[in-house]
Design an enzyme around this catalytic site. Structure first.
Site, PDB file in Angstrom:
ATOM      1  N   CYS A 181      15.607  27.232 -25.177  1.00 23.27           N
ATOM      2  CA  CYS A 181      17.024  27.622 -25.307  1.00 23.27           C
ATOM      3  C   CYS A 181      17.821  26.622 -26.136  1.00 23.27           C
ATOM      4  O   CYS A 181      18.983  26.880 -26.463  1.00 23.27           O
ATOM      5  CB  CYS A 181      17.671  27.818 -23.934  1.00 23.27           C
ATOM      6  N   HIS A 197      19.339   8.614 -34.442  1.00 23.61           N
ATOM      7  CA  HIS A 197      18.007   9.092 -34.056  1.00 23.61           C
ATOM      8  C   HIS A 197      17.937   9.597 -32.619  1.00 23.61           C
ATOM      9  O   HIS A 197      16.847   9.699 -32.064  1.00 23.61           O
ATOM     10  CB  HIS A 197      16.968   7.989 -34.305  1.00 23.61           C
ATOM     11  N   CYS A 245      15.672  21.429 -24.771  1.00 22.74           N
ATOM     12  CA  CYS A 245      14.774  22.526 -24.393  1.00 22.74           C
ATOM     13  C   CYS A 245      14.250  23.209 -25.648  1.00 22.74           C
ATOM     14  O   CYS A 245      15.023  23.583 -26.531  1.00 22.74           O
ATOM     15  CB  CYS A 245      15.504  23.523 -23.504  1.00 22.74           C
ATOM     16  N   TYR A 301       7.069   8.132 -24.163  1.00 19.20           N
ATOM     17  CA  TYR A 301       8.519   8.064 -23.930  1.00 19.20           C
ATOM     18  C   TYR A 301       8.830   7.726 -22.472  1.00 19.20           C
ATOM     19  O   TYR A 301       9.784   7.010 -22.186  1.00 19.20           O
ATOM     20  CB  TYR A 301       9.214   9.358 -24.396  1.00 19.20           C
ATOM     21  N   GLU A 336      13.600 -11.562 -41.120  1.00 22.55           N
ATOM     22  CA  GLU A 336      12.868 -11.551 -42.395  1.00 22.55           C
ATOM     23  C   GLU A 336      13.739 -10.955 -43.483  1.00 22.55           C
ATOM     24  O   GLU A 336      14.792 -10.401 -43.192  1.00 22.55           O
ATOM     25  CB  GLU A 336      11.635 -10.651 -42.249  1.00 22.55           C
ATOM     26  N   GLN A 366      20.225   3.139 -35.255  1.00 25.58           N
ATOM     27  CA  GLN A 366      18.981   3.915 -35.307  1.00 25.58           C
ATOM     28  C   GLN A 366      18.286   3.864 -33.950  1.00 25.58           C
ATOM     29  O   GLN A 366      17.293   4.540 -33.735  1.00 25.58           O
ATOM     30  CB  GLN A 366      18.047   3.328 -36.376  1.00 25.58           C
ATOM     31  N   ASN A 367      18.817   3.044 -33.047  1.00 28.27           N
ATOM     32  CA  ASN A 367      18.146   2.837 -31.765  1.00 28.27           C
ATOM     33  C   ASN A 367      18.458   3.958 -30.788  1.00 28.27           C
ATOM     34  O   ASN A 367      19.547   4.525 -30.813  1.00 28.27           O
ATOM     35  CB  ASN A 367      18.580   1.501 -31.151  1.00 28.27           C
ATOM     36  N   SER A 370      14.379  -2.831 -40.515  1.00 28.32           N
ATOM     37  CA  SER A 370      13.477  -3.055 -41.639  1.00 28.32           C
ATOM     38  C   SER A 370      13.969  -2.314 -42.886  1.00 28.32           C
ATOM     39  O   SER A 370      13.455  -2.542 -43.974  1.00 28.32           O
ATOM     40  CB  SER A 370      12.054  -2.601 -41.273  1.00 28.32           C
ATOM     41  N   ASN A 415      18.652 -10.707 -40.135  1.00 27.30           N
ATOM     42  CA  ASN A 415      17.275 -10.300 -39.864  1.00 27.30           C
ATOM     43  C   ASN A 415      16.404 -11.541 -39.811  1.00 27.30           C
ATOM     44  O   ASN A 415      16.701 -12.554 -40.443  1.00 27.30           O
ATOM     45  CB  ASN A 415      16.771  -9.346 -40.970  1.00 27.30           C
TER      46      ASN A 415
HETATM   47  C1  BJW Z   1      15.013  -8.976 -35.809  1.00 27.97           C
HETATM   48  C2  BJW Z   1      14.747  -9.478 -34.571  1.00 27.97           C
HETATM   49  C3  BJW Z   1      15.738 -10.277 -34.026  1.00 27.97           C
HETATM   50  C4  BJW Z   1      13.079  -8.343 -35.079  1.00 27.97           C
HETATM   51  N1  BJW Z   1      16.855 -10.497 -34.703  1.00 27.97           N
HETATM   52  N2  BJW Z   1      16.127  -9.205 -36.484  1.00 27.97           N
HETATM   53  C5  BJW Z   1      13.387   9.008 -48.913  1.00 27.97           C
HETATM   54  C6  BJW Z   1      12.355   8.234 -49.411  1.00 27.97           C
HETATM   55  C7  BJW Z   1      11.140   8.161 -48.733  1.00 27.97           C
HETATM   56  C8  BJW Z   1      10.912   8.865 -47.566  1.00 27.97           C
HETATM   57  C9  BJW Z   1      11.926   9.633 -47.079  1.00 27.97           C
HETATM   58  C10 BJW Z   1      13.139   9.711 -47.748  1.00 27.97           C
HETATM   59  N3  BJW Z   1      13.951  10.532 -47.033  1.00 27.97           N
HETATM   60  C11 BJW Z   1      13.288  10.957 -45.925  1.00 27.97           C
HETATM   61  C12 BJW Z   1      12.042  10.438 -45.943  1.00 27.97           C
HETATM   62  C13 BJW Z   1      10.979  10.654 -44.906  1.00 27.97           C
HETATM   63  C14 BJW Z   1      11.166   9.782 -43.665  1.00 27.97           C
HETATM   64  C15 BJW Z   1      11.143   8.312 -44.058  1.00 27.97           C
HETATM   65  O1  BJW Z   1      12.132   7.623 -44.076  1.00 27.97           O
HETATM   66  N4  BJW Z   1       9.964   7.804 -44.330  1.00 27.97           N
HETATM   67  C16 BJW Z   1       9.788   6.407 -44.739  1.00 27.97           C
HETATM   68  C17 BJW Z   1       9.251   5.591 -43.567  1.00 27.97           C
HETATM   69  C18 BJW Z   1       8.858   6.382 -45.914  1.00 27.97           C
HETATM   70  N5  BJW Z   1      12.393  10.110 -42.975  1.00 27.97           N
HETATM   71  C19 BJW Z   1      12.474  11.133 -42.157  1.00 27.97           C
HETATM   72  O2  BJW Z   1      11.509  11.866 -41.952  1.00 27.97           O
HETATM   73  C20 BJW Z   1      13.800  11.402 -41.469  1.00 27.97           C
HETATM   74  N6  BJW Z   1      14.112  12.775 -41.622  1.00 27.97           N
HETATM   75  C21 BJW Z   1      14.555  13.303 -42.765  1.00 27.97           C
HETATM   76  O3  BJW Z   1      14.886  12.627 -43.708  1.00 27.97           O
HETATM   77  O4  BJW Z   1      14.606  14.680 -42.753  1.00 27.97           O
HETATM   78  C22 BJW Z   1      14.707  15.348 -44.014  1.00 27.97           C
HETATM   79  C23 BJW Z   1      13.438  15.059 -44.806  1.00 27.97           C
HETATM   80  C24 BJW Z   1      12.200  15.148 -44.206  1.00 27.97           C
HETATM   81  C25 BJW Z   1      11.043  14.878 -44.945  1.00 27.97           C
HETATM   82  C26 BJW Z   1      11.130  14.518 -46.280  1.00 27.97           C
HETATM   83  C27 BJW Z   1      12.393  14.414 -46.869  1.00 27.97           C
HETATM   84  C28 BJW Z   1      13.554  14.709 -46.123  1.00 27.97           C
HETATM   85  C29 BJW Z   1      13.710  11.142 -39.989  1.00 27.97           C
HETATM   86  C30 BJW Z   1      13.495   9.714 -39.645  1.00 27.97           C
HETATM   87  C31 BJW Z   1      13.356   9.573 -38.134  1.00 27.97           C
HETATM   88  C32 BJW Z   1      12.930   8.178 -37.694  1.00 27.97           C
HETATM   89  N7  BJW Z   1      12.565   8.211 -36.325  1.00 27.97           N
HETATM   90  C33 BJW Z   1      12.199   6.999 -35.640  1.00 27.97           C
HETATM   91  C34 BJW Z   1      11.813   7.350 -34.170  1.00 27.97           C
HETATM   92  C35 BJW Z   1      13.063   7.661 -33.342  1.00 27.97           C
HETATM   93  C36 BJW Z   1      12.731   7.988 -31.944  1.00 27.97           C
HETATM   94  C37 BJW Z   1      12.122   6.832 -31.193  1.00 27.97           C
HETATM   95  O5  BJW Z   1      12.711   5.747 -31.094  1.00 27.97           O
HETATM   96  O6  BJW Z   1      11.029   7.010 -30.664  1.00 27.97           O
HETATM   97  O7  BJW Z   1      13.269   6.082 -35.673  1.00 27.97           O
HETATM   98  S1  BJW Z   1      10.883   6.105 -36.454  1.00 27.97           S
HETATM   99  C38 BJW Z   1      11.527   4.508 -36.148  1.00 27.97           C
HETATM  100  O8  BJW Z   1      11.975   3.850 -37.348  1.00 27.97           O
HETATM  101  C39 BJW Z   1      12.795   4.753 -35.322  1.00 27.97           C
HETATM  102  C40 BJW Z   1      13.699   3.701 -35.833  1.00 27.97           C
HETATM  103  O9  BJW Z   1      15.044   4.032 -35.520  1.00 27.97           O
HETATM  104  C41 BJW Z   1      13.387   3.686 -37.298  1.00 27.97           C
HETATM  105  C42 BJW Z   1      13.807   2.441 -38.011  1.00 27.97           C
HETATM  106  O10 BJW Z   1      13.151   1.337 -37.539  1.00 27.97           O
HETATM  107  P1  BJW Z   1      13.952  -0.035 -37.362  1.00 27.97           P
HETATM  108  O11 BJW Z   1      15.011   0.141 -36.347  1.00 27.97           O
HETATM  109  O12 BJW Z   1      14.363  -0.543 -38.676  1.00 27.97           O
HETATM  110  O13 BJW Z   1      12.842  -0.942 -36.666  1.00 27.97           O
HETATM  111  P2  BJW Z   1      11.619  -1.755 -37.324  1.00 27.97           P
HETATM  112  O14 BJW Z   1      10.678  -2.069 -36.224  1.00 27.97           O
HETATM  113  O15 BJW Z   1      11.098  -1.075 -38.495  1.00 27.97           O
HETATM  114  O16 BJW Z   1      12.292  -3.100 -37.840  1.00 27.97           O
HETATM  115  C43 BJW Z   1      12.816  -4.083 -36.963  1.00 27.97           C
HETATM  116  C44 BJW Z   1      13.486  -5.132 -37.831  1.00 27.97           C
HETATM  117  O17 BJW Z   1      14.132  -6.058 -36.978  1.00 27.97           O
HETATM  118  C45 BJW Z   1      12.500  -5.941 -38.703  1.00 27.97           C
HETATM  119  O18 BJW Z   1      13.050  -6.053 -40.010  1.00 27.97           O
HETATM  120  C46 BJW Z   1      12.449  -7.312 -38.017  1.00 27.97           C
HETATM  121  O19 BJW Z   1      12.276  -8.387 -38.958  1.00 27.97           O
HETATM  122  C47 BJW Z   1      13.803  -7.379 -37.395  1.00 27.97           C
HETATM  123  N8  BJW Z   1      13.879  -8.171 -36.172  1.00 27.97           N
HETATM  124  N9  BJW Z   1      13.469  -9.027 -34.181  1.00 27.97           N
HETATM  125  C48 BJW Z   1      16.983  -9.931 -35.957  1.00 27.97           C
HETATM  126  N10 BJW Z   1      15.560 -10.855 -32.802  1.00 27.97           N
HETATM  127 ZN    ZN Z   2      16.093  26.000 -21.741  1.00 25.63          ZN
END
Ligand code: BJW
Ligand code: ZN
Length: 268
Positions: free
Chosen positions: A135, A124, A132, A68, A240, A106-107, A214, A238
């Site tokens: 606390c 996110h 913390c 980070y 893709e 999501q960013n 994605s 997107n």
């Molecule tokens: C372009 C481009 C350009 C490139 N122009 N386009 C239901 C079903 C299955 C699983 C689950 C479910 N519900 C919950 C889950 C579990 C899990 C989950 O979703 N898992 C799946 C992956 C299977 N979810 C969770 O755990 C969430 N919590 C939750 O639901 O709690 C209750 C619970 C827990 C457990 C079980 C059930 C319920 C929390 C999710 C937290 C995600 N955190 C992150 C990190 C954040 C901090 C950090 O940044 O470090 O969030 S992971 C990461 O993925 C980050 C992003 O915000 C997130 C999404 O990614 P994003 O933004 O889509 O990026 P990419 O890289 O994937 O895609 C980029 C896209 O851009 C691509 O399509 C490219 O083609 C495109 N692109 N350049 C236009 N120039």
């Molecule tokens: Zn504290």
């Protein structure tokens, strides 16, 4: 981009009273910020999606902070791109016309704010907030490096030397507790108020614009079928196709920084 598709989308948008935009890492890619999945998603030998987990934190909090801290350092010379700016401009026009506009992201890079967007729901968390573990206090923290121990660390190169960090090297709260990034990792719940606000906005919207995600991470991705259930028009931008593509009315293939300004040009 097909002219007829573009004209048709512009007409739907011009008629839309309530607009919601959902963004993901792709919207910031042209600002030079790596996406999560695909080629940009590796830091050293680690997948970004493996480091964004409570398990990684339990195993090695020092390494997670190094990751980070690297991302915070990377933000130093990064600026909003034409996609962020086009969305900020859309919000300005929509709200000036008394229409409703919400941006759900999501960013964690806060580049939508830097571009001037105001109604931003960060699902996110933020790279610039810390929490913390003792606390629970959440506060803004723009220190780079996060502590002096992280000075010069964080190189993404696969053969960068693996530094070891002790507990004393980690950032600490004034109460003495350890600070972690205030972001949502896999398996952790999202802030219920923010998620609910996003879902309400989507339920009430007439048009949902999905940009650079994605659409595989839940519950964020679930707002796309939610919009469909509530009868909204959906457009996706997107490089893709995604699992959401089958649900949308318009899919615009290309770079968000090029496609969005064209899609949103010449509106009232
Ligand atoms: C372009 C481009 C350009 C490139 N122009 N386009 C239901 C079903 C299955 C699983 C689950 C479910 N519900 C919950 C889950 C579990 C899990 C989950 O979703 N898992 C799946 C992956 C299977 N979810 C969770 O755990 C969430 N919590 C939750 O639901 O709690 C209750 C619970 C827990 C457990 C079980 C059930 C319920 C929390 C999710 C937290 C995600 N955190 C992150 C990190 C954040 C901090 C950090 O940044 O470090 O969030 S992971 C990461 O993925 C980050 C992003 O915000 C997130 C999404 O990614 P994003 O933004 O889509 O990026 P990419 O890289 O994937 O895609 C980029 C896209 O851009 C691509 O399509 C490219 O083609 C495109 N692109 N350049 C236009 N120039
Ligand atoms: Zn504290």
């Amino acid at each position: 981009m097909h002219r007829a598709q573009l004209e048709s989308f512009r007409k739907r948008l011009a008629e839309a009273q309530n607009v919601v935009v959902l963004t993901g890492a792709g919207v910031s890619a042209e600002s030079g910020i790596p996406t999560f999945r695909g080629a940009g998603g590796l830091w050293r030998r680690y997948a970004a999606t493996d480091l964004a987990t409570p398990q990684a934190w339990q195993r090695d909090a020092g390494l997670v902070w190094e990751f980070y801290n690297y991302r915070r350092t990377l933000m130093g010379d990064k600026a909003p791109n034409p996609a962020h700016k086009a969305l900020a401009g859309l919000e300005q026009r929509w709200t000036a016309a008394g229409r409703r506009f919400d941006l759900v992201t999501q960013n964690i890079d806060d580049l939508h704010f830097a571009a001037g967007s105001q109604a931003v729901l960060r699902l996110h968390g933020s790279l610039w907030l810390v929490r913390c573990l003792a606390c629970g206090e959440v506060e803004e923290n723009r220190q780079v490096p996060i502590t002096s121990a992280y000075e010069g660390s964080g190189s993404p190169d696969i053969d960068a030397p693996q530094r070891r960090f002790s507990e004393a090297d980690l950032p600490h709260c004034s109460c003495g507790g350890i600070l972690r990034p205030h972001v949502v990792w896999f398996g952790e719940g999202l802030d219920a108020r923010i998620l609910r606000a996003a879902q309400r906005a989507v339920e009430a919207c007439s048009l949902l614009l999905v940009v650079g995600t994605s659409a595989v991470v839940y519950p964020a991705a679930a707002v796309i079928p939610l919009a469909r259930q509530h009868g909204a028009c959906i457009a996706e931008v997107n490089l893709e196709t995604t699992p959401a593509t089958g649900l949308v009315d318009y899919h615009f293939a290309g770079r968000a920084g090029e496609v969005l300004p064209e899609m949103l040009a010449g509106l009232p």
